[in-house]
Write an enzyme that holds these catalytic residues in place. Structure first.
Site, short mmCIF file in Angstrom:
data_model
loop_
_atom_site.label_atom_id
_atom_site.label_comp_id
_atom_site.label_asym_id
_atom_site.label_seq_id
_atom_site.Cartn_x
_atom_site.Cartn_y
_atom_site.Cartn_z
N HIS A 85 0.82 -1.22 0.00
CA HIS A 85 0.00 0.00 0.00
C HIS A 85 0.85 1.26 0.00
O HIS A 85 0.34 2.33 -0.31
CB HIS A 85 -1.07 -0.02 1.11
N ASP A 220 1.16 -7.70 2.07
CA ASP A 220 1.30 -6.26 1.88
C ASP A 220 2.77 -5.82 1.75
O ASP A 220 3.33 -5.20 2.64
CB ASP A 220 0.61 -5.54 3.05
N SER A 649 4.06 2.13 8.26
CA SER A 649 3.82 1.16 7.20
C SER A 649 5.10 0.84 6.47
O SER A 649 5.80 1.74 6.02
CB SER A 649 2.85 1.73 6.18
#
Ligand code: ARG
Length: 714
Positions: A85, A220, A649
Site C-alpha cells: 500500500h 502487503d 507502514s
C-alpha cells in the site's frame, strides 16, 4: 500503516521502566536508556548496533519512504522492502489496461528493467542532535502569538548552518508538543525505482473488509531500489546512476517467530495524539469523526460506481480510493473503540489527577478550565471546518481551480498586465493538469451534489455561505435541487473543463470570471469560511497548541520518575516488545500467525477483495513451499505488541539478532483508538511474515533472482 493524516484527534503515554515494554516510540539517539530492558526482553545486539553516528548501525538500513511510509534496505545494492500500500500509487500509475501490473503483478527481469518512479524519494538519517537549548533561547520572551513565526526563523537558520556545503537535507522537529527540539540530518535520494510487486489480489488481499483487522492474510509488500551517482551520493534520476551501496542492510530471517519472541519496529510513525483531552475525545466521537465518515462515504460510493464500470477508470482512481477508504474505516474504528474502551472516562480520570496536582500552581491551575472554554467556543464550528476539508474542497477534481483563479481576478480588476500574465501562465499549467481528470466528471457531479445537500442539512443556517441560496431555494427536494444546480453549473462554467478554461485564459476577463458559477460556488464557500469561521479555528488551534505544550510539561513535572516518550511526529523511532497473541473478547484467543491455507479458505473467485492469482491455488495445492514452510504450511502474517501508527507502514520488524522477520503494515480493530491511548491488552501490530514475502517473489512471482540478492538467514 500509511500516513494520510488530516486530523488525528491525542493521551498520556507513561511507561515505567520496570514493566515490559510495548508502549513507547523511542528516539534512536537516546535508546541507550532502554537498552538494558531491551536485552532483558530478548535483544542480543549492542546499543551501538541500534544507533551510532560513527559506525554503521541499524538506522542506516531504515529509509523514510516518500514521506508517508517506512522502508528497509535489504541488500548491498540498495534494494528496499516496503508495503504494497506504500508502493500502490507508483504501481497504479505504471499500470494501463494493456500492461496492468497492479492487477497482474510484475518483477523486473534485470536491474535495467526497473521502473523509475517520478517524484519518489527516500531519506536516510545521518544523525540527530538535541537543539532544545538553542531553540528555547531564541524563543525566550517571544509572545505566544509570534511563537510559530519565530520558531520557523530559528529552525531555518539551524538548518542552513548545518546543511551548507554538505548536500544533506535537514529539519528541526518538535517533540513533546514543543517541549523539546531535535535537528535531524538526512541524505535524501530522488532516484527510486520499482523492482517489483505481487498482484494486488495478494498485496491488498482482503481489501477494505479485512483492513485494520486481525486475523489477516494480506501480502502487503512491494520492492524498490534506491540509486545514487558513482560517488554513492544522492542524484536526480539518470541512466548513469548505480544502485546505492548502504552502510548497513538487514539480513532476512526465515527461522520464523514464536509467541513472546523479541520484536522491534524501527521506522517513521506519523502522528499520535496520546495526550488528547477528554474534550477532544468527546468532540471526535460525537461530531468530527462521524462527519469525516459520512463525507468519505459519499466520495467512495460514487468513485466505486465509476471504477466498476471501466477498467481504465479503475486503475486511475484506485490509489485515491484506497487511501480515502483506509481512513474512512480508521475513523469508524476509532470512534467505536474509544466508546468501547471508555477512553473519555480514562481521560477525565487523568485530568482530575492533574488538576489535584495543579491546584495552587500558577502556571497550571487554570489550564484545563481555560481549555474547556476554548473547546466550548470551537465546538459549533468544528463540523463546518471538517466540511471544508473533507467535503467541499475534496468534492471534485477541479475544486481547487476556482480558488487558484482568485489571483487572476484581482490582477484583472487592477488591470495590471504583468500580474495578469503571471497568473494566466500558472493557471494554464493547472488547466493542463485538469485534463487528466476529465474522466472523473460522472462521479464529480454526483459527489458535489450530494455534499451540497449534506452541508445544507448538517451546518446551522447562520453559518451558510450566501451562495447556498443559489443552490437551494427551499428546504424541499434538496437532492433534486442540487442535481439541477450542478447540471447548470456544468453547462455554464468555464472552470470545470480544461479546454474551456484554456480558451478563457487566452483572453481572460473579470466579468466572465466573477459570473462563473463554479467560481462563485467555491469562492463563496471559502470566503464565508475565511470571514466567519477561520478566526475561531485559529483561536482554538493557538490555545490548543499552547495548552498541550503546558499540559505535557506539567505531566512530566508531576511524574518525575516516569520515562515519557514523545508523540509520533514523522521522525525515526524504535518501539520494542514481543510477538504476542491476544484475547479480542471473552473466551476467544487469537493466534500469533495466520498461514497460506487460510488464504485459500477466504478465497472467492472473481471477488473484488478475495480473488487470487491463477497460479496461487495450484502452487498451494502442490505444497511448493521451498525453504519457507513451517509445519507444512507458510506463515503469512503475525502480530506483535509493538507501538506503531500511520507512517510505520513498511517498517522492518526485527528479531533479537537484528534480522528482518516481517514488515509492519497495520493495526488491529480492537485497538483502533490506539493513536489516542495505547491499550496494552488489545494493541497489536500486524506484520507480513518475511517467509511469505520471499515465497511470493520466488515461487508465485517466479523471480528467484531477486531473492538471491538478499542475505537470507536460516
Ligand atoms: N490500514 C493500512 C494502513 O493504514 C492500509 C491498508 C490499505 N488497504 C486498504 N484496503 N485500503 O497502513
Amino acid at each position: 500503516m500509511k500516513l494520510k493524516s488530516l486530523f488525528a484527534g491525542f493521551l498520556v503515554g507513561i511507561l515505567f521502566l520496570s514493566s515490559r515494554a510495548d508502549e513507547g516510540m523511542w528516539l534512536p539517539m537516546l535508546i541507550g536508556k532502554n537498552y538494558e530492558q531491551m536485552k532483558k526482553q530478548g535483544f542480543r545486539l549492542t546499543a551501538d548496533d541500534l544507533y551510532n553516528i560513527n559506525q554503521a548501525s541499524l538506522k542506516d538500513a531504515i529509509v523514510w519512504f516518500n514521506g508517508g511510509c517506512t522502508g528497509e534496505i535489504v541488500s548491498k545494492q540498495g534494494m528496499i522492502f516496503t508495503n504494497h500500500h506504500c508502493g500502490y500509487d507508483a504501481i497504479a500509475a505504471n499500470s494501463t489496461p494493456a500492461d496492468n501490473i497492479l492487477d497482474n503483478g510484475w518483477w523486473a527481469p534485470t536491474m535495467a528493467a526497473e521502473k523509475p518512479i517520478k517524484d519518489m524519494w527516500v531519506s536516510i538519517l545521518v544523525r540527530m542532535e538535541d537543539v532544545t537549548g538553542r531553540v528555547q533561547e531564541g524563543l525566550a520572551g517571544v509572545p505566544e502569538k509570534d511563537r510559530n513565526k519565530k520558531l520557523m526563523e530559528i529552525n531555518k537558520k539551524i538548518v542552513e548552518e548545518v546543511t551548507k556545503g554538505t548536500g544533506y537535507d535537514a529539519r528541526v522537529s518538535e517533540y513533546y508538543r514543543g517541549n523539546a527540539y531535535y535537528l535531524l540530518i538526512f541524505e535524501k535520494f530522488n532516484d527510486v525505482r520499482l523492482v517489483g510487486t505481487p498482484p494486488q489480489s495478494i498485496g491488498k488481499f482482503g481489501g477494505d473488509t479485512d483492513n485494520w483487522v486481525w486475523p489477516r492474510h494480506t501480502g502487503d509488500f512491494s520492492v524498490f531500489r534506491v540509486y545514487a551517482n558513482k560517488e554513492n551520493k544522492p542524484a536526480a534520476f539518470s541512466n548513469d546512476n548505480v544502485p546505492f551501496v548502504p552502510k548497513r542492510h538487514l539480513p532476512v530471517s526465515i527461522k520464523g517467530v514464536k509467541n513472546n519472541d523479541f520484536a522491534m519496529v524501527y521506522g517513521f510513525p506519523g502522528r499520535t495524539n496520546r495526550y488528547e483531552t477528554s474534550m477532544g475525545v468527546k468532540l471526535a466521537i460525537e461530531k468530527v469523526n462521524p462527519t469525516i465518515v459520512k463525507l468519505r462515504d459519499i466520495r467512495l460510493s460514487n468513485w466505486k460506481k465509476q471504477m466498476d464500470a471501466n477498467v481504465d477508470h479503475r486503475l486511475k482512481l484506485s490509489s485515491m480510493y484506497a487511501s480515502v477508504a483506509n481512513y474512512w474505516k480508521y475513523f469508524i474504528g476509532q470512534t467505536e473503540q474509544m466508546q468501547r474502551l471508555k477512553v473519555y472516562d480514562s481521560k477525565l480520570a487523568t485530568e482530575s489527577k492533574f488538576q489535584d496536582w495543579a491546584n495552587g500552581k500558577k502556571d497550571y491551575q487554570a489550564l484545563l478550565a481555560d481549555w474547556k472554554v476554548a473547546y466550548g467556543n470551537w465546538e459549533k464550528y468544528a463540523v463546518h471546518s471538517t466540511y471544508m476539508n473533507e467535503g467541499i474542497m475534496a468534492s471534485t477534481s477541479w475544486a481547487r481551480f476556482p480558488l487558484q483563479m482568485k489571483g487572476l481576478s484581482e490582477a484583472l480588476t487592477k488591470n495590471d498586465a504583468e500580474s495578469i500574465k503571471k497568473a494566466t501562465d500558472g493557471l494554464k499549467k493547472a488547466a493542463e493538469a485538469m485534463k487528466a481528470n476529465a474522466f472523473r466528471e460522472t462521479s464529480d457531479r454526483a459527489i458535489l451534489a450530494a455534499i451540497l445537500v449534506q452541508f445544507y442539512k448538517d451546518i446551522p443556517a447562520d453559518q451558510h455561505p450566501a451562495v447556498l441560496k443559489e443552490v437551494f431555494k427551499s428546504a424541499d427536494n434538496l437532492e433534486v435541487q442540487a442535481e439541477k444546480y450542478v447540471n447548470k453549473l456544468y453547462s455554464k462554467s468555464i472552470l470545470v473543463n480544461a479546454d474551456k478554461a484554456m480558451a478563457f485564459l487566452e483572453k481572460p476577463n473579470a466579468k466572465t470570471l466573477e459570473a462563473d458559477p463554479a467560481y462563485k460556488l467555491i469562492n463563496g464557500f471559502v470566503s464565508n469560511f475565511n470571514d466567519n469561521i477561520s478566526k475561531y479555528a485559529m483561536e482554538f488551534n493557538a490555545i490548543n497548541g499552547t495548552n498541550m505544550r503546558l499540559f505535557i510539561k506539567g505531566m512530566m513535572e508531576m511524574n518525575p520518575n516516569t520515562m515519557f516518550y514523545p508523540d509520533a511526529n514523522s521522525t525515526l523511532r524504535i518501539t520494542y516488545g514481543n510477538v504476542q497473541d491476544y484475547q479480542p473478547r471473552d473466551g476467544v484467543t487469537y493466534n500469533i500467525t495466520t498461514n497460506i491455507d487460510g488464504i485459500a479458505e477466504k478465497y472467492k473467485a472473481g471477488d473484488d477483495e478475495f480473488d487470487l492469482p491463477k497460479n496461487f491455488l495450484e502452487l498451494v495445492k502442490k505444497r511448493d513451499f521451498g525453504p519457507y514452510a513451517e509445519n507444512g504450511t507458510i506463515p503469512v502474517a503475525f502480530i506483535t505488541n509493538n507501538d506503531i501508527t500511520g507512517g510505520n507502514s513498511g517498517s522492518p520488524v526485527i528479531n533479537g539478532d537484528g534480522e528482518l522477520i516481517g514488515l509492519a503494515f497495520d493495526g488491529n480493530w480492537e485497538a483502533m483508538s490506539g493513536d489516542i491511548v495505547f491499550d496494552k491488552k488489545y494493541k497489536r501490530t500486524i506484520c507480513v511474515d518475511a517467509r511469505y514475502v520471499l515465497w511470493c517473489i520466488e515461487k508465485l512471482g517466479n523471480a528467484p533472482h531477486i531473492v538471491k540478492e538478499l542475505d537470507v538467514r536460516k
